[in-house]
Scaffold this active site. Structure first.
Site, short mmCIF file in Angstrom:
data_model
loop_
_atom_site.label_atom_id
_atom_site.label_comp_id
_atom_site.label_asym_id
_atom_site.label_seq_id
_atom_site.Cartn_x
_atom_site.Cartn_y
_atom_site.Cartn_z
N ASP A 39 -7.90 -4.11 -6.01
CA ASP A 39 -7.41 -4.30 -4.29
C ASP A 39 -7.50 -2.77 -3.74
OD1 ASP A 39 -5.18 -4.45 -1.87
OD2 ASP A 39 -4.81 -6.07 -3.20
N ASN A 40 -6.15 -2.37 -3.12
CA ASN A 40 -6.28 -0.69 -3.00
C ASN A 40 -6.45 0.12 -4.01
OD1 ASN A 40 -5.11 -1.68 -0.11
ND2 ASN A 40 -3.27 -1.82 -0.57
N ASP A 80 0.40 -1.22 -0.04
CA ASP A 80 -0.23 0.17 0.07
C ASP A 80 0.84 1.11 0.21
OD1 ASP A 80 -1.99 1.56 -0.24
OD2 ASP A 80 -3.50 1.08 1.92
N ASN A 104 -7.67 -5.86 6.83
CA ASN A 104 -6.74 -5.57 5.45
C ASN A 104 -6.33 -3.90 5.06
OD1 ASN A 104 -6.63 -5.11 2.49
ND2 ASN A 104 -7.02 -6.64 2.16
N ASP A 105 -7.38 -3.11 5.07
CA ASP A 105 -6.98 -1.71 5.24
C ASP A 105 -7.60 -1.37 5.70
OD1 ASP A 105 -5.63 0.47 3.29
OD2 ASP A 105 -6.68 0.63 2.01
N ILE A 116 -2.05 0.99 5.00
CA ILE A 116 -1.93 2.49 5.66
C ILE A 116 -2.84 2.77 4.89
CG2 ILE A 116 0.62 1.82 6.09
CD1 ILE A 116 1.27 3.50 3.93
N ASN A 119 -11.92 -4.52 0.63
CA ASN A 119 -10.40 -5.45 1.15
C ASN A 119 -10.03 -3.57 0.35
OD1 ASN A 119 -7.81 -5.14 -0.87
ND2 ASN A 119 -8.27 -7.28 -0.88
N HIS A 173 0.15 -3.77 6.38
CA HIS A 173 -0.44 -4.53 4.99
C HIS A 173 -1.01 -2.68 5.00
CE1 HIS A 173 -4.08 -7.87 4.08
NE2 HIS A 173 -3.24 -6.26 3.21
#
Length: 354
Positions: free
Chosen positions: A268-269, A54, A167-168, A116, A223, A114
């Protein structure tokens, strides 16, 4: 009669297992191959060799990069090395990544960063929130960025029963945030069964020192998470449902669903351009390749730019894509002043000038 019944039950079980396997493969986009989209002015970032899962960029161009994630079922290029946080100044002519020193007293040996997120307080103090998985647990570590000596001062470790498989995070205050739990379980076998059976037990949690609560649920795997520039909307990527959810944020921190944007890839991010409001996301074109870890057929990379997500027909552009020969397992993409950073779950990181 008993043999007939047993045979029927075995047949039903086999049919259900086959149906679940097909659905599981579809959620992973197991047959997709990516068509390449090249960018001309890119280079790998020296020093980042074991992931850049991330990335978050401050308004002044300082980019924080989390590296060294060890995640159940996924490859790690440095399994015995603790995780790190890197810093890049994107205002420099040739930006370089340097590891940030972390204050004494923090357990660096079990650091497994993981997702941030950064938060700038009214007095210009910069806080860095880091999802951490020490000893296969989930915590959120709160740091203060000390710009004068490029270090992180550890303030506290946040644990809670609702923060089970984080996860985030997206920070919404100096000690408050929204967090995604990507699975109900964290044990790899149970996590795999959860994915295989298609259970929608993933959720989003709001955390503050005064209140912790679930604010959204029913995801296959929530996610990446981020917030709109006007702070009115929260964006959530459901990686196994191939979509991005738009949620309205209310004064009591609850969320209500506004719309869902369907994609053909595993987002994903999520990063948000503060100037345009565009959403940038690192994606996995074929999630099956992440788990198979075949050096001859590595996971590919893909970057999407989503414009006007609140419109009836948002514009989705594939900005970058390649077959894994350069980057494997893209997890994040974020921009600053026409400079693009692309990160990966466990591999390298790419710097591009647009």
């Amino acid at each position: 009669m008993g043999k007939v019944l047993a045979a029927a039950l075995i047949g039903i079980a086999a049919a259900l297992a086959a149906e679940r396997l097909l659905a599981f493969r579809n959620r992973l986009n197991a047959t997709r191959e990516v068509d390449p989209v090249a960018l001309p002015n890119c280079r790998l970032i020296k020093g980042i060799e074991a992931g850049s899962e991330d990335i978050d960029i401050l308004p002044n161009g300082l980019a924080f990069i989390s590296s060294g994630l060890k995640y159940p079922g996924l490859k790690s290029l440095a399994p015995d090395k603790p995780g790190e946080i890197f810093l890049m100044d994107l205002n420099e002519k040739k930006p370089k990544a340097s590891e940030l020193r972390i204050s004494r007293g923090f357990d660096l040996g079990s650091f497994n960063p993981h997702g941030i997120s950064t938060y700038i307080d009214k007095d210009d103090t910069v806080y860095l929130f880091v999802v951490n998985h020490p000893h296969q647990k989930s915590t959120v570590e709160l740091f203060k960025f000390m710009e004068e000596d490029n270090s992180l001062l550890h303030l506290k470790t946040i644990r809670h029963d609702l923060l089970t498989s984080v996860n985030d995070v997206v920070a919404v205050g100096p000690d408050s945030f929204y967090a995604t739990n990507d699975h109900y379980f964290y044990d790899f076998i149970l996590m795999f069964l959860e994915m295989y059976l298609g259970l929608t037990w993933s959720n989003v949690v709001y955390y503050s020192p005064k209140e912790v609560k679930e604010v959204a649920a029913g995801f296959y795997s929530a996610n990446g998470i981020n917030i709109s520039p006007d702070k009115k909307y929260i964006y959530i990527a459901d990686i196994f449902d191939h979509n991005v959810h738009v949620m309205e944020k209310h004064a009591d921190w609850n969320l209500t669903h506004v719309k869902t944007l369907q994609l053909d890839t595993l987002a994903d991010n999520l990063s948000v351009d503060p100037d345009t409001g565009d959403i940038w996301t690192g994606c996995h074109p074929n999630g099956m390749k992440l788990f198979y870890n075949d050096p001859d057929n590595p996971p590919a990379s893909e970057v999407l730019r989503i414009q006007n997500i609140l419109a009836e027909q948002p514009t989705v552009t594939r900005v970058y894509a390649e077959n894994g020969s350069v980057l494997q397992g893209t997890s994040v993409a974020t921009v600053y002043n026409r400079k693009l950073l692309i990160g990966t779950v466990y591999h390298r990181a790419l710097y591009c000038e647009l």
